[in-house]
Structure formats: structure tokens, C-alpha cells
Motif scaffolding. Structure first.
Motif, PDB file in Angstrom:
ATOM      1  N   ARG A 134       0.832  -1.205   0.000  1.00 13.63           N
ATOM      2  CA  ARG A 134       0.000   0.000   0.000  1.00 13.63           C
ATOM      3  C   ARG A 134       0.868   1.257   0.000  1.00 13.63           C
ATOM      4  O   ARG A 134       0.538   2.251  -0.649  1.00 13.63           O
ATOM      5  CB  ARG A 134      -0.921  -0.007   1.219  1.00 13.63           C
ATOM      6  CG  ARG A 134      -1.908  -1.159   1.233  1.00 13.63           C
ATOM      7  CD  ARG A 134      -2.638  -1.278   2.553  1.00 13.63           C
ATOM      8  NE  ARG A 134      -3.665  -0.261   2.708  1.00 13.63           N
ATOM      9  CZ  ARG A 134      -4.402  -0.110   3.796  1.00 13.63           C
ATOM     10  NH1 ARG A 134      -4.204  -0.899   4.847  1.00 13.63           N
ATOM     11  NH2 ARG A 134      -5.334   0.822   3.858  1.00 13.63           N
ATOM     12  N   ALA A 135       1.985   1.213   0.709  1.00 15.69           N
ATOM     13  CA  ALA A 135       2.857   2.381   0.776  1.00 15.69           C
ATOM     14  C   ALA A 135       3.701   2.559  -0.474  1.00 15.69           C
ATOM     15  O   ALA A 135       3.985   3.687  -0.885  1.00 15.69           O
ATOM     16  CB  ALA A 135       3.772   2.283   2.002  1.00 15.69           C
ATOM     17  N   PHE A 136       4.094   1.451  -1.099  1.00 18.45           N
ATOM     18  CA  PHE A 136       5.077   1.534  -2.178  1.00 18.45           C
ATOM     19  C   PHE A 136       4.484   1.356  -3.571  1.00 18.45           C
ATOM     20  O   PHE A 136       5.201   1.519  -4.563  1.00 18.45           O
ATOM     21  CB  PHE A 136       6.189   0.492  -1.958  1.00 18.45           C
ATOM     22  CG  PHE A 136       7.174   0.895  -0.904  1.00 18.45           C
ATOM     23  CD1 PHE A 136       8.313   1.613  -1.237  1.00 18.45           C
ATOM     24  CD2 PHE A 136       6.961   0.588   0.420  1.00 18.45           C
ATOM     25  CE1 PHE A 136       9.215   1.999  -0.270  1.00 18.45           C
ATOM     26  CE2 PHE A 136       7.844   0.967   1.402  1.00 18.45           C
ATOM     27  CZ  PHE A 136       8.980   1.680   1.061  1.00 18.45           C
ATOM     28  N   TYR A 137       3.215   1.037  -3.672  1.00 16.63           N
ATOM     29  CA  TYR A 137       2.632   0.774  -4.989  1.00 16.63           C
ATOM     30  C   TYR A 137       2.820   1.955  -5.936  1.00 16.63           C
ATOM     31  O   TYR A 137       3.375   1.802  -7.036  1.00 16.63           O
ATOM     32  CB  TYR A 137       1.145   0.436  -4.837  1.00 16.63           C
ATOM     33  CG  TYR A 137       0.441   0.199  -6.153  1.00 16.63           C
ATOM     34  CD1 TYR A 137       0.604  -0.989  -6.848  1.00 16.63           C
ATOM     35  CD2 TYR A 137      -0.391   1.181  -6.702  1.00 16.63           C
ATOM     36  CE1 TYR A 137      -0.042  -1.213  -8.060  1.00 16.63           C
ATOM     37  CE2 TYR A 137      -1.045   0.961  -7.912  1.00 16.63           C
ATOM     38  CZ  TYR A 137      -0.865  -0.234  -8.580  1.00 16.63           C
ATOM     39  OH  TYR A 137      -1.502  -0.438  -9.780  1.00 16.63           O
ATOM     40  N   ASP A 138       2.377   3.118  -5.547  1.00 15.78           N
ATOM     41  CA  ASP A 138       2.532   4.287  -6.416  1.00 15.78           C
ATOM     42  C   ASP A 138       3.974   4.776  -6.505  1.00 15.78           C
ATOM     43  O   ASP A 138       4.479   5.029  -7.608  1.00 15.78           O
ATOM     44  CB  ASP A 138       1.611   5.416  -5.961  1.00 15.78           C
ATOM     45  CG  ASP A 138       0.171   5.208  -6.413  1.00 15.78           C
ATOM     46  OD1 ASP A 138      -0.036   4.651  -7.497  1.00 15.78           O
ATOM     47  OD2 ASP A 138      -0.749   5.600  -5.668  1.00 15.78           O
ATOM     48  N   PRO A 139       4.691   4.934  -5.392  1.00 13.41           N
ATOM     49  CA  PRO A 139       6.075   5.408  -5.491  1.00 13.41           C
ATOM     50  C   PRO A 139       6.963   4.536  -6.360  1.00 13.41           C
ATOM     51  O   PRO A 139       7.745   5.049  -7.165  1.00 13.41           O
ATOM     52  CB  PRO A 139       6.548   5.420  -4.035  1.00 13.41           C
ATOM     53  CG  PRO A 139       5.317   5.630  -3.248  1.00 13.41           C
ATOM     54  CD  PRO A 139       4.249   4.874  -3.976  1.00 13.41           C
ATOM     55  N   VAL A 140       6.876   3.234  -6.227  1.00 13.88           N
ATOM     56  CA  VAL A 140       7.734   2.353  -7.020  1.00 13.88           C
ATOM     57  C   VAL A 140       7.383   2.441  -8.498  1.00 13.88           C
ATOM     58  O   VAL A 140       8.269   2.465  -9.368  1.00 13.88           O
ATOM     59  CB  VAL A 140       7.626   0.898  -6.508  1.00 13.88           C
ATOM     60  CG1 VAL A 140       8.212  -0.084  -7.515  1.00 13.88           C
ATOM     61  CG2 VAL A 140       8.344   0.757  -5.178  1.00 13.88           C
ATOM     62  N   ARG A 141       6.111   2.522  -8.799  1.00 18.35           N
ATOM     63  CA  ARG A 141       5.720   2.657 -10.200  1.00 18.35           C
ATOM     64  C   ARG A 141       6.250   3.966 -10.794  1.00 18.35           C
ATOM     65  O   ARG A 141       6.741   3.998 -11.927  1.00 18.35           O
ATOM     66  CB  ARG A 141       4.199   2.588 -10.324  1.00 18.35           C
ATOM     67  CG  ARG A 141       3.625   1.218  -9.984  1.00 18.35           C
ATOM     68  CD  ARG A 141       2.117   1.243  -9.851  1.00 18.35           C
ATOM     69  NE  ARG A 141       1.476   1.592 -11.098  1.00 18.35           N
ATOM     70  CZ  ARG A 141       0.554   2.539 -11.241  1.00 18.35           C
ATOM     71  NH1 ARG A 141       0.179   3.268 -10.185  1.00 18.35           N
ATOM     72  NH2 ARG A 141       0.021   2.783 -12.404  1.00 18.35           N
ATOM     73  N   VAL A 142       6.141   5.052 -10.025  1.00 14.60           N
ATOM     74  CA  VAL A 142       6.654   6.325 -10.513  1.00 14.60           C
ATOM     75  C   VAL A 142       8.174   6.295 -10.639  1.00 14.60           C
ATOM     76  O   VAL A 142       8.743   6.823 -11.606  1.00 14.60           O
ATOM     77  CB  VAL A 142       6.199   7.479  -9.595  1.00 14.60           C
ATOM     78  CG1 VAL A 142       6.865   8.791  -9.998  1.00 14.60           C
ATOM     79  CG2 VAL A 142       4.678   7.628  -9.647  1.00 14.60           C
ATOM     80  N   LEU A 143       8.851   5.676  -9.668  1.00 10.09           N
ATOM     81  CA  LEU A 143      10.304   5.538  -9.758  1.00 10.09           C
ATOM     82  C   LEU A 143      10.708   4.831 -11.049  1.00 10.09           C
ATOM     83  O   LEU A 143      11.573   5.313 -11.800  1.00 10.09           O
ATOM     84  CB  LEU A 143      10.822   4.720  -8.570  1.00 10.09           C
ATOM     85  CG  LEU A 143      11.075   5.430  -7.245  1.00 10.09           C
ATOM     86  CD1 LEU A 143      11.297   4.405  -6.144  1.00 10.09           C
ATOM     87  CD2 LEU A 143      12.281   6.337  -7.366  1.00 10.09           C
ATOM     88  N   ALA A 144      10.089   3.685 -11.306  1.00 14.06           N
ATOM     89  CA  ALA A 144      10.456   2.905 -12.476  1.00 14.06           C
ATOM     90  C   ALA A 144      10.062   3.611 -13.764  1.00 14.06           C
ATOM     91  O   ALA A 144      10.805   3.601 -14.755  1.00 14.06           O
ATOM     92  CB  ALA A 144       9.813   1.519 -12.404  1.00 14.06           C
ATOM     93  N   ALA A 145       8.889   4.243 -13.769  1.00 15.82           N
ATOM     94  CA  ALA A 145       8.460   4.975 -14.969  1.00 15.82           C
ATOM     95  C   ALA A 145       9.391   6.147 -15.241  1.00 15.82           C
ATOM     96  O   ALA A 145       9.691   6.475 -16.406  1.00 15.82           O
ATOM     97  CB  ALA A 145       7.027   5.470 -14.795  1.00 15.82           C
TER      98      ALA A 145
END
Length: 753
Positions: A134-145
Motif C-alpha cells: 500500500r505504501a510503495f505501490y505508487d512510489p515504485v511505479r513512478v520511480l520505475a516509470a
């Protein structure tokens, strides 16, 4: 009504040296209100429905998300040191899937590891509350994108082509005219601060090729072949096997050692040290350390509960439980109580740590769920600056809340300092079950008032031994706050923290009119910690049993009763799924029965249908289980299925036969042969896990939600099969073993030689 402000998503890019590209992100999180379905007598939304403990941890993590990095080096591998611990829940696989998806990489081109303690992350390095994805779903996707966008931009500049003409696949950028460059080759130009990058938008779910598909755990092969390295597998130069002789009661402390010379003269013994929790023996082998520990002649303080037993603890809890409100004149009431003893976390890997303490610094290796506060408190105890202590997070074989504490790492540090050598401390299984922190004993009291065939009020009164929350939110300030005032068995602030956890974790999923839940905790000084699903497995599992009792009083089918009173269509959908798949209501042979349960936690919804063979009521067997789960967005179906299987195993164990017998201030259980956690033979061969399709609802947690529904379903099936409603748990809990003497460690099953 509690509200969380909606924020505009934005990212920041950190370029931390070439040739590796490193990016980091900050993102705010949307608050999502629960979906409500009007039925029965509506209940007001509870705190958990509007803002749960997982969301609190997500919000606490957000400010330091810019310090979390994703790196791509010249070898083209994407690497991320996630500030959480992998303890079997599969987060490194799930986060690796998110990275591979956004970067168009294969899974073998991604490495997700556990980061060492990073105090600068403040509240962003505690693994708890089913909050990691829940905490990393959006941040990790944005990091990788963001990393992918920079690779495309770097290639576009190098080739003089528009970014729109380029694509990525398998770790390479390819142009329409056939030119190709690997991410490794582009890592240096992609890290150029002057590189212009357009808007970054993670992929839509409809474009996912990896996320949402079944992926085997990245460490599965290493686990089954023995290549995976847990703490005891690490080869720290010079680290010596160490074990501890402990007190004959919970939380007893060392006073004196009568035979130091004799112990030091035993074969293989290299050093003897005393610490508050006992007498440590450092030896050439663990068996030599164990033999010496058993020969120790030491005295200990009695500890805070030297005379307590299961019965005496439960009597104190019953006496301290808050009363119900007076029922309305003429109302029909239904009441029930359910008693749960202390329980061991019983994870496969016992508590262990490696410590190398030198005059100017220290290194600690262990399975830390909260490494920052561990590093900080160990530094204080050693008299070292915080930066002089390194806390290495090692993946562990189970945690379930126990490893938010770092007792073992602290012991290892103190022993290493005392003997002047690096040491490898291992708790024996007997130590782990007897002296390890346990799930607190508790009693669950319920009263419902019925008016005109409907539930007008539901009162829940929980009284339990205090859960120790003095780890705070994983760093020293909140940990210190929960530990004040000094000298108290459990701090006032700690119990306030416990109330907050109770309010943000436990919530009835039903419209039962006026819903009133209250918790009381007794500070007895028993070593406790959070257990998987924290208070929910007992609190909500018991409520599911009580719901069946209400339905029986009203003369209605327990499934139809639930369908008519559930608040959420999502909960109703998982209930319908198990009812259909499990053929609810089918005729069963004598001694067999079905039971049902539902649960909502961490924005996830589950239901369980259990079939139980009770022809021998003292040895009931789960023969079939159907579970359905809705987590909003499914990252890895295989991982989610495994989490549900784990929750079912917990429910079978704790409901039917696993619990601690406390006698004279110490649990009797000291091995898996004595603590009756479910074996393979206890697990149903007929098992179906239904994973509901992903949707646009809130992202839910999976690590803890799977234990409460089957807990209620198992007990309900038992009641239907036997005609006896269980009130004390586990249902069958005999002392069918000869306990090891207090302080003694049993010999190995396969002696050396």
C-alpha cells in the motif's frame, strides 16, 4: 468525520552519481471512503472504516519517500534496497514485478533487497500493518516509470530522434530504424542532470503484462535448495556460537552465577558473560554452548508474574472487563464470551542475531522489522554514536509482528561487547516459545439487543493482557514516548497506543445498529508483542462466532443473515463467492458440518467456508476450505494465494489446538512437538482460494486479512457438527507432553557424532 487531504501527485528525481542512474520519488495518497450498502439497522462508520492503521503507516512513510532509490547500473540491472523486511510475505517479488512492469524488464533483470537501517527515513522503515505494498505501490511505479523515461530521453538525444519513435523491451531501447542500446549503456547519459524529460505517467492497468499475473517468488528456488542466506547462515568472520541460560519465569532477570569456573572449563567453551536476561555461553559449536547452558547454576529474580497460570490470568481479565450498557426495556439480548490464551508466534526461524562490537563501532545482523529504533537503542546501550552502529536487515523465516522488537539483537550486542569478540546468538526453540514475546491472552465479551427481529445494538468488550507497543512507529522518538513513564510495567502511553491500534484495526462489517467496541488492557509485565492481524484474529474471529449465535436466536440461516446485514457490496461478493463454490447448505454426513465467516481489514475483504469432520470432537479435522479475497488491485495472484493459505493455517492452529499453557509464570511448551501448530495432515487437501478481479477500489493489504474469517468459520462448523458452542480456545488444549524443566534446553534430536 476524519478526512485526508487529497494531494497532487508529483515526483522528484535524484541523480546520485554515474554510471548508475538513481531516481527517487515522493507521492501523496488518496483517501478512499468505504463503500456502503444500506441494510438492516445502519451503523455509523467506525474509525477503521475511514482511516485504518495501514493508512496511518502509509501517511507516516510518505515524507521520506524521496530518499528511496531505484538504481540502474552499467550491467543494466535495476536495483532497489526497499526499507522493509522480506519475512516470507513475498514483498521483494511483488515490488520487483512493479519495477519490471514499468521498465519493460524481465524479472531476472530486477533485484529488490532489504535496506540496512536508514535513520534518515524516520517513520519509513517499519514492516507492519499489511502496509508495504500500500505504501510503495505508487512510489515504485513512478520511480520505475521515471527511470524508463530517462532511458528513452537519453537514447533520443544520442540518436537525434523523437522520444515517441522509441520503445523499450528486455532492458534495451530500440528505434524505428532498428538502432538499439541497453539500459546499461544508457545509464551514464540518463543520469545527466541537464537531460530534458517530459511528463512521467505510469502504465495503465490495461497495459500490464507482468502485474496481475502469477509469478513465482524470486527467492523460492534458493529457499528449497538451501542457498538462501538467513541470519544463522551468514559467515561473519570470527562470529562464535552463543546461547543463553534464561530465568525459570517470564521476564526474570539475572542475579548471580555460582559455577562460572566449571562452565568455563567445559569442552569448547570460550567465554561466559552475564547480561540482564541471563548467562551467555560462547563456544566453538552450538551443541557445546547448549550443553554448557544446561549446566549453569544461576539465580534469577522471580519476574513480574512468577505465580500466574492460564486460569489466574483469565480470571483477572474477566474481572477487569468493562460492563455492558443496560439493555433497553423489553429488548431481547444475546450474550457470549470467548477466551483466548497466550500464543506463540512459532515462526520457523527462531530468534537470532550476529553482533560484532568494537571500541569504536558495532555491526548487527538480524531479521529486523523495525531496524531504525533497533539501531538507535543499541547505540544508546553501547554508549556509541548512532552513526557508529550498523544494523543490517536480513530476510527472516517469519515475523508476524514479533520481530518489531529486537531483544535478540540487543542481547547479541551486549554479549559481543562483554567478551570482545563477534558472536552468533541463537535462541533455542524452547527459549523462543517460553521467553519469546507472545500474543496476549484475552477475553472477548459480546452483547446484542434484538428489536423486531433486527440487531439494534452490538457491544463488544475486549479485555486482554497489554500488548507491548514500545517500538513506537519504528524510531526512537515514538518508541520513547510509548515507554514513559519509566518504571511502569507497561506505560500509560503504551496502552494509549494500544487503544489507537484497536480502534484503527477492529471494525464490525455489519449494520448492527449502535455499535460500541471498547478495549481494556491489563499491564501484568508479561512479554508480549503484536501477532499476525494484531487484535483481529481473536476479536473479529469471535464476532463471527457471535453472529452465528444471533442468527440462531433469530431463526435465520447464518449466510442469509450475513448477506442482509453486511455494510459493503465487496464483502457480500466474497461471501457469495465462497457460498457458491463451497455449496453452502449441502447435506453432510453425521459428525460433519459447514461453517462460514467474513472479515474486512486493511481495505481488503475475505470470506471463508469451512467443512469440518467432528466425528471425534477431540480431534476435529478441516476437510475442505474455500476462501475468497478482494484486495482491490492484485499484484501477484500466487503471492496472494500463499498469504491466504498462511492465514488459514494460523486459524486452524489457534482455533483448534495451538496455545500456550502458562504454569508458575512460564509457558510449558518448548518445541513443535508440544506446541500443536497445524501440520500438513491438519491442512485440507480440498482447498480453493478465489481471488476476486482487480478493480478501481482502494488497494488493500494481504499479510494479515486471511486469518479472522476462517477462525470464525472453523468454530461455527464445530458448533453445528457437535451441538456445542466453543467458548475457550483452542478448542482442544490438553497437556499431552512432559514439559522440559525450566531453564533447561532439550538435547538435539540428532546428537553430534
Amino acid at each position: 468525520m476524519l478526512e485526508v487531504a487529497l494531494g497532487r501527485r508529483r515526483f522528484m528525481t535524484y541523480l546520485l552519481g554515474v554510471p548508475a542512474l538513481a531516481v527517487a520519488t515522493r507521492i501523496t495518497f488518496d483517501a478512499v471512503a468505504p463503500d456502503a450498502a444500506a441494510a438492516a439497522l445502519p451503523s455509523a462508520p467506525s474509525v477503521e472504516e475511514m482511516f485504518d492503521i495501514g493508512e496511518a503507516l502509509v501517511v507516516a512513510s510518505a515524507p521520506t519517500m524521496p530518499l528511496v532509490k531505484l538504481e540502474i547500473g552499467e550491467d543494466g540491472v535495476a536495483r532497489m534496497g526497499v526499507p522493509r523486511i522480506e519475512m516470507g510475505q513475498g514483498i521483494t517479488t511483488a515490488l520487483g514485478m512493479l519495477i519490471a512492469e514499468e521498465l519493460d524488464l524481465r524479472m531476472d533483470q530486477v533485484e529488490v533487497t532489504c535496506a540496512d537501517a536508514r535513520p534518515e527515513l524516520v517513520l519509513n522503515q517499519m514492516t507492519a500493518g499489511s502496509s508495504t505494498i500500500r505504501a510503495f505501490y505508487d512510489p515504485v511505479r513512478v520511480l520505475a516509470a521515471t527511470a524508463r523515461a530517462r532511458m528513452l530521453a537519453a537514447a533520443a538525444v544520442e540518436w537525434g530522434l523523437p522520444v515517441g519513435s522509441l520503445t523499450t523491451s528486455g532492458g534495451s531501447v530500440t528505434s524505428d530504424d532498428g538502432r538499439t542500446a541497453t539500459f546499461g549503456e544508457l545509464s551514464r547519459p540518463a543520469a545527466d542532470p541537464a537531460l530534458q524529460v517530459g511528463a512521467v505517467v505510469p502504465k495503465a492497468a490495461s497495459d500490464h503484462k507482468i502485474v496481475g499475473t502469477p509469478v513465482r517468488r524470486v527467492d523460492a528456488l534458493d529457499i528449497v535448495t538451501g542457498r538462501k542466506r538467513f541470519t544463522m547462515d551468514l559467515q561473519v568472520p570470527g562470529a562464535l556460537p552463543t546461547m543463553i541460560r534464561r530465568a525459570p519465569t517470564w521476564n526474570g532477570t539475572f542475579r548471580s552465577l555460582a559455577n562460572r569456573g566449571a562452565i568455563e572449563a567445559m569442552p569448547g567453551v570460550l567465554a561466559v558473560a552475564t547480561i540482564p536476561s541471563g548467562v551467555a555461553v560462547v563456544a566453538e559449536t552450538f551443541e557445546q554452548a547448549r550443553a554448557a547452558v544446561c549446566a549453569v547454576d544461576a539465580t534469577f529474580s522471580a519476574g513480574p508474574v512468577p505465580n500466574e497460570s492460564n486460569d489466574s490470568i483469565m480470571q483477572k481479565l474477566k474481572k477487569a472487563a468493562l460492563p455492558f450498557a443496560a439493555p433497553a426495556l423489553g429488548a431481547v439480548t444475546v450474550e457470549a464470551s470467548y477466551e483466548w490464551p497466550s500464543a506463540s508466534h512459532a515462526f520457523l526461524e527462531t530468534e537470532c542475531a550476529i553482533a560484532d562490537v568494537r571500541p569504536g563501532g558495532a555491526e548487527i545482523w538480524s531479521g529486523f522489522q523495525a531496524p531504525i529504533v533497533a539501531q538507535q537503542k543499541i547505540a544508546v546501550e553501547l554508549g556509541l554514536p548512532q552513526k557508529a552502529v550498523k544494523a543490517h536487515v536480513v530476510p527472516c523465516g517469519g515475523g508476524f509482528g514479533r520481530r518489531v522488537f529486537f531483544d535478540t539483537a540487543m542481547e547479541a550486542a551486549l554479549i559481543s561487547k562483554a567478551v570482545g569478540k563477534p558472536i552468533k546468538l541463537m535462541w533455542h526453540r524452547t527459549d523462543d516459545m517460553r521467553h519469546g514475546r507472545c500474543r496476549p491472552a484475552n477475553v472477548q465479551n459480546f452483547r446484542a439487543t434484538l428489536v423486531a427481529g433486527q440487531v439494534a445494538t452490538l457491544e463488544q468488550r475486549v479485555c486482554g493482557v497489554s500488548t507491548d507497543y514500545r517500538h513506537g512507529l519504528g524510531e526512537i522518538l515514538t518508541a520513547t514516548a510509548t515507554a514513559l513513564p519509566e518504571g511502569a510495567k507497561q506505560a500509560v502511553a503504551n496502552d494509549a497506543f494500544g487503544q489507537a491500534v484497536f480502534l484503527t484495526f477492529v471494525a464490525s462489517p455489519y449494520n448492527f445498529g449502535v455499535y460500541d467496541k471498547r478495549q481494556t488492557e491489563l499491564s501484568l509485565g508479561i512479554p508480549t508483542s503484536s501477532y499476525r492481524s494484531v487484535p483481529n484474529q481473536t476479536a473479529r474471529g469471535s464476532e463471527e462466532m457471535f453472529v452465528d449465535e444471533i442468527a440462531e436466536r433469530l431463526g435465520v440461516d447464518p449466510v442469509e443473515f450475513r448477506r442482509s446485514t453486511l455494510k459493503s457490496e465487496r464483502t457480500r461478493a466474497v461471501l457469495d463467492a465462497v457460498v457458491d463454490a463451497g455449496d453452502w447448505g449441502r447435506r453432510m454426513p453425521t459428525g460433519f458440518a459447514q461453517g462460514i465467516g467474513v472479515h474486512v481489514e486493511s481495505r481488503s475483504h475475505t470470506a471463508a467456508l469451512i467443512e469440518l469432520d467432528c466425528r471425534d470432537p477431540k480431534n476435529p479435522l478441516v476437510t475442505k476450505a474455500v476462501m475468497a479475497v478482494d484486495v482491490g488491485k492484485v499484484i501477484n495472484p500466487l503471492g496472494l494465494e500463499a498469504q491466504m493459505q498462511g492465514g488459514l493455517a494460523e486459524a486452524i492452529s489457534l482455533t483448534l489446538k495451538a496455545g500456550l499453557h502458562v504454569v508458575d509464570g512460564l509457558p510449558l511448551e518448548g518445541s513443535y512437538s508440544q506446541y500443536h501448530f497445524a501440520r500438513q495432515k491438519d491442512f485440507p487437501s480440498d482447498l480453493e482460494i478465489i481471488i476476486m478481479p482487480s478493480h478501481d477500489g482502494p488497494l488493500g493489504g494481504a499479510g494479515e486479512v486471511g486469518s479472522s474469517a476462517p477462525t470464525g468459520a472453523i468454530a461455527n462448523a464445530y458448533a453445528r457438527a457437535t451441538g456445542v458452542r466453543p467458548r475457550t480456545f483452542p478448542i482442544n488444549h490438553p497437556i499431552d507432553f512432559d514439559p522440559f524443566p525450566p531453564g533447561q534446553l532439550p538435547p538435539p534430536a540428532f546428537p553430534e557424532g
